[in-house]
Scaffold this motif. Structure first.
Motif, PDB file in Angstrom:
ATOM      1  N   UNK A 306       0.851  -1.189   0.000  1.00 45.66           N
ATOM      2  CA  UNK A 306       0.000   0.000   0.000  1.00 45.66           C
ATOM      3  C   UNK A 306       0.886   1.239   0.000  1.00 45.66           C
ATOM      4  N   UNK A 307       0.505   2.222  -0.807  1.00 43.48           N
ATOM      5  CA  UNK A 307       1.270   3.461  -0.943  1.00 43.48           C
ATOM      6  C   UNK A 307       0.317   4.634  -0.770  1.00 43.48           C
ATOM      7  N   UNK A 308       0.802   5.675  -0.103  1.00 47.24           N
ATOM      8  CA  UNK A 308      -0.035   6.836   0.221  1.00 47.24           C
ATOM      9  C   UNK A 308       0.694   8.115  -0.132  1.00 47.24           C
ATOM     10  N   UNK A 309      -0.042   9.070  -0.714  1.00 51.77           N
ATOM     11  CA  UNK A 309       0.513  10.398  -0.982  1.00 51.77           C
ATOM     12  C   UNK A 309      -0.368  11.446  -0.319  1.00 51.77           C
ATOM     13  N   UNK A 310       0.250  12.373   0.409  1.00 49.84           N
ATOM     14  CA  UNK A 310      -0.473  13.458   1.079  1.00 49.84           C
ATOM     15  C   UNK A 310      -0.069  14.785   0.446  1.00 49.84           C
ATOM     16  N   UNK A 311      -1.056  15.575   0.065  1.00 46.74           N
ATOM     17  CA  UNK A 311      -0.790  16.886  -0.507  1.00 46.74           C
ATOM     18  C   UNK A 311      -0.798  17.959   0.582  1.00 46.74           C
ATOM     19  N   UNK A 312      -0.192  19.098   0.284  1.00 42.35           N
ATOM     20  CA  UNK A 312      -0.157  20.194   1.248  1.00 42.35           C
ATOM     21  C   UNK A 312      -1.568  20.627   1.657  1.00 42.35           C
ATOM     22  N   UNK A 313      -2.497  20.548   0.722  1.00 39.50           N
ATOM     23  CA  UNK A 313      -3.873  20.956   1.024  1.00 39.50           C
ATOM     24  C   UNK A 313      -4.611  19.927   1.863  1.00 39.50           C
ATOM     25  N   UNK A 314      -3.953  18.801   2.173  1.00 41.04           N
ATOM     26  CA  UNK A 314      -4.550  17.808   3.047  1.00 41.04           C
ATOM     27  C   UNK A 314      -5.234  16.662   2.340  1.00 41.04           C
ATOM     28  N   UNK A 315      -5.329  16.697   1.006  1.00 42.93           N
ATOM     29  CA  UNK A 315      -5.930  15.584   0.286  1.00 42.93           C
ATOM     30  C   UNK A 315      -4.984  14.390   0.294  1.00 42.93           C
ATOM     31  N   UNK A 316      -5.561  13.193   0.308  1.00 41.77           N
ATOM     32  CA  UNK A 316      -4.779  11.968   0.438  1.00 41.77           C
ATOM     33  C   UNK A 316      -5.176  10.988  -0.657  1.00 41.77           C
ATOM     34  N   UNK A 317      -4.177  10.307  -1.252  1.00 39.71           N
ATOM     35  CA  UNK A 317      -4.424   9.293  -2.278  1.00 39.71           C
ATOM     36  C   UNK A 317      -3.801   7.978  -1.833  1.00 39.71           C
ATOM     37  N   UNK A 318      -4.629   6.947  -1.727  1.00 46.67           N
ATOM     38  CA  UNK A 318      -4.159   5.608  -1.374  1.00 46.67           C
ATOM     39  C   UNK A 318      -4.151   4.729  -2.625  1.00 46.67           C
ATOM     40  N   UNK A 319      -3.112   3.905  -2.776  1.00 49.93           N
ATOM     41  CA  UNK A 319      -3.050   2.875  -3.806  1.00 49.93           C
ATOM     42  C   UNK A 319      -2.597   1.579  -3.141  1.00 49.93           C
ATOM     43  N   UNK A 320      -3.143   0.447  -3.592  1.00 45.73           N
ATOM     44  CA  UNK A 320      -2.746  -0.830  -3.011  1.00 45.73           C
ATOM     45  C   UNK A 320      -2.846  -1.922  -4.054  1.00 45.73           C
ATOM     46  N   UNK A 321      -2.268  -3.081  -3.752  1.00 44.73           N
ATOM     47  CA  UNK A 321      -2.451  -4.259  -4.603  1.00 44.73           C
ATOM     48  C   UNK A 321      -3.008  -5.432  -3.796  1.00 44.73           C
ATOM     49  N   UNK A 322      -3.553  -5.110  -2.613  1.00 44.80           N
ATOM     50  CA  UNK A 322      -4.156  -6.146  -1.759  1.00 44.80           C
ATOM     51  C   UNK A 322      -5.511  -5.705  -1.206  1.00 44.80           C
ATOM     52  N   UNK A 323      -6.142  -4.743  -1.921  1.00 48.10           N
ATOM     53  CA  UNK A 323      -7.487  -4.259  -1.583  1.00 48.10           C
ATOM     54  C   UNK A 323      -7.561  -3.597  -0.199  1.00 48.10           C
ATOM     55  N   UNK A 324      -6.511  -2.866   0.192  1.00 48.78           N
ATOM     56  CA  UNK A 324      -6.525  -2.173   1.488  1.00 48.78           C
ATOM     57  C   UNK A 324      -6.545  -0.645   1.343  1.00 48.78           C
ATOM     58  N   UNK A 325      -6.509  -0.145   0.098  1.00 51.84           N
ATOM     59  CA  UNK A 325      -6.523   1.305  -0.100  1.00 51.84           C
ATOM     60  C   UNK A 325      -7.791   1.929   0.468  1.00 51.84           C
ATOM     61  N   UNK A 326      -8.929   1.302   0.202  1.00 50.90           N
ATOM     62  CA  UNK A 326     -10.198   1.836   0.696  1.00 50.90           C
ATOM     63  C   UNK A 326     -10.261   1.788   2.213  1.00 50.90           C
ATOM     64  N   UNK A 327      -9.722   0.741   2.824  1.00 48.44           N
ATOM     65  CA  UNK A 327      -9.706   0.655   4.287  1.00 48.44           C
ATOM     66  C   UNK A 327      -8.958   1.850   4.878  1.00 48.44           C
ATOM     67  N   UNK A 328      -7.833   2.203   4.257  1.00 49.52           N
ATOM     68  CA  UNK A 328      -7.072   3.343   4.745  1.00 49.52           C
ATOM     69  C   UNK A 328      -7.819   4.643   4.560  1.00 49.52           C
ATOM     70  N   UNK A 329      -8.421   4.826   3.388  1.00 49.78           N
ATOM     71  CA  UNK A 329      -9.136   6.073   3.106  1.00 49.78           C
ATOM     72  C   UNK A 329     -10.321   6.276   4.044  1.00 49.78           C
TER      73      UNK A 329
END
Length: 384
Positions: A306-329
């Motif tokens: 799972x990989x996460x990117x946070x922008x200065x404005x506070x928006x967050x993007x999750x990516x995963x290859x084990x279906x955990x991105x949504x759990x994080x978001x």
């Protein structure tokens, strides 16, 4: 002497760091997009400098001085007074905002007009190692060039390429439409904003080198009399030439790929991503397109699921290859797909990677509850 430059995140701020780099080796450059972020940045620097035994230099360029920044300048001078003369740090502030003069006056620091340079104001902190200059008639890039004697370790002599850069930035940053350099300054500004964050991101060792080399490459075209249209057409070739030089000895480089694809390979194996306690790799402020490509390469390589990117404005993007991105978001009031989702920081913004980590870690990976702290745990451990 170790030198840190704190500068604005715009063409003038990067112009100032590009100029400074021609005359001295700057160990670290901190780019500040919002003047409201200057406070946390300089407070961190002051704490760090208080623990450093050897003298260092802070070069602040193109930062509108709000109250907290003026307080930092005062505290810096106070810190120096407590140190031995040979261990005193140096602070050089080169600014051109009228509001900065108001803020200095508000803290009883009166400007003194320079006898030789019209428009230049000096502020006396009763410390020769603290120099504060404000000049509304010059951009910070030009001030960094003209006052290089304050920090320079070497002299390059008259450089027409550097001169073209300074002239163009000065015209567009001061919005002097009456100058012939204004139009080409606009083209330089377009090149800057089109390339500053979407290829080599802040935090990577190549970032300032890449942007500086690109600005100097455009300045070379300006010196040759290139029109804005010619400059626009030459930018892809400039970027490719810069990258070819950087990757000349890279064993896995593929010159048949696009510039972004080639750089993505470099970023995927860099230290740009910070591991969180659950193994998620987190980056800060990456361009969305770059994050998409780099996160995919990281997961393909097996570095993270799972990989996460946070922008200065506070928006967050999750990516995963084990279906955990949504759990994080979902922990950040977000939603999306199982392997691609997004959310938002509770505070609404972040000013640095460290700040983002401090906000993300306890929410994404909350500490396990201590049974001894629950009512039942307390009864179990009671020995009355």
């Amino acid at each position: 002497m170790n030198i840190t430059q704190i500068t604005h995140h715009d063409l003038d701020g990067y112009g100032a760091s590009t100029v400074a780099g021609q005359f001295v080796d700057v160990a670290r450059i901190v780019h500040v997009p919002r003047y409201s972020d200057v406070g946390p940045v300089v407070e961190t620097e002051l704490k760090r400098l208080g623990k450093v035994a050897v003298p260092e230099m802070i070069l602040m360029t193109d930062l509108g001085l709000e109250a907290v920044a003026v307080t930092f300048i005062r505290n810096f001078a106070a810190l120096n007074r407590r140190r031995e003369p040979a261990a005193r740090h140096k602070l050089i502030v080169l600014d051109h905002h009228a509001s900065s003069v108001d803020q200095m006056r508000a803290q009883d620091l009166a400007p003194q007009a320079d006898a030789e340079v019209p428009g230049l104001l000096r502020f006396d902190l009763e410390d020769p190692d603290v120099v504060v200059l404000i000049d509304e008639t010059r951009c910070a890039t030009r001030m960094t060039y003209e006052h290089r004697a304050l920090y320079a370790a070497r002299e390059t002599g008259e450089d027409p390429i550097l001169g073209a850069l300074v002239t163009a930035v000065d015209a567009v940053d001061l919005w002097r439409k009456d100058r012939p350099e204004f139009r080409i300054g606009l083209s330089l500004d377009e090149v800057f904003w089109d390339n500053v964050s979407n290829l080599v991101p802040i935090g990577h060792p190549w970032h300032d080198r890449f942007v500086g080399d690109l600005l100097l490459g455009v300045a070379r075209l300006l010196g040759d009399g290139a029109t804005p249209a010619v400059i626009e057409g030459q930018v892809p070739a400039l970027r490719k030439a810069i990258l070819d030089a950087y990757l000349a000895d890279a064993p896995d480089d593929d010159r048949s790929l696009t510039t972004r694809m080639r750089i993505a390979r470099v970023l995927a194996r860099s230290d740009l991503f910070h591991p969180l306690s659950d193994g998620t790799l987190m980056s800060f402020g990456l361009d969305s397109g770059t994050f998409q490509r780099v996160s995919d390469l990281i997961m393909e390589s097996g570095r993270a699921k799972r990989v996460l990117n946070v922008q200065r404005a506070g928006t967050m993007s999750f990516r995963s290859n084990n279906e955990t991105a949504l759990d994080g978001a979902r922990r950040f009031r977000g939603g999306g797909h199982k392997d691609a989702a997004g959310g938002k920081l509770t505070s609404g913004s972040a000013f640095s990677l460290a700040d983002a980590i401090a906000q993300v870690e306890p929410v994404l990976n909350p500490p396990a509850a201590d049974p001894a702290l629950s009512p039942f745990g307390a009864l179990k451990n009671w020995k009355g």
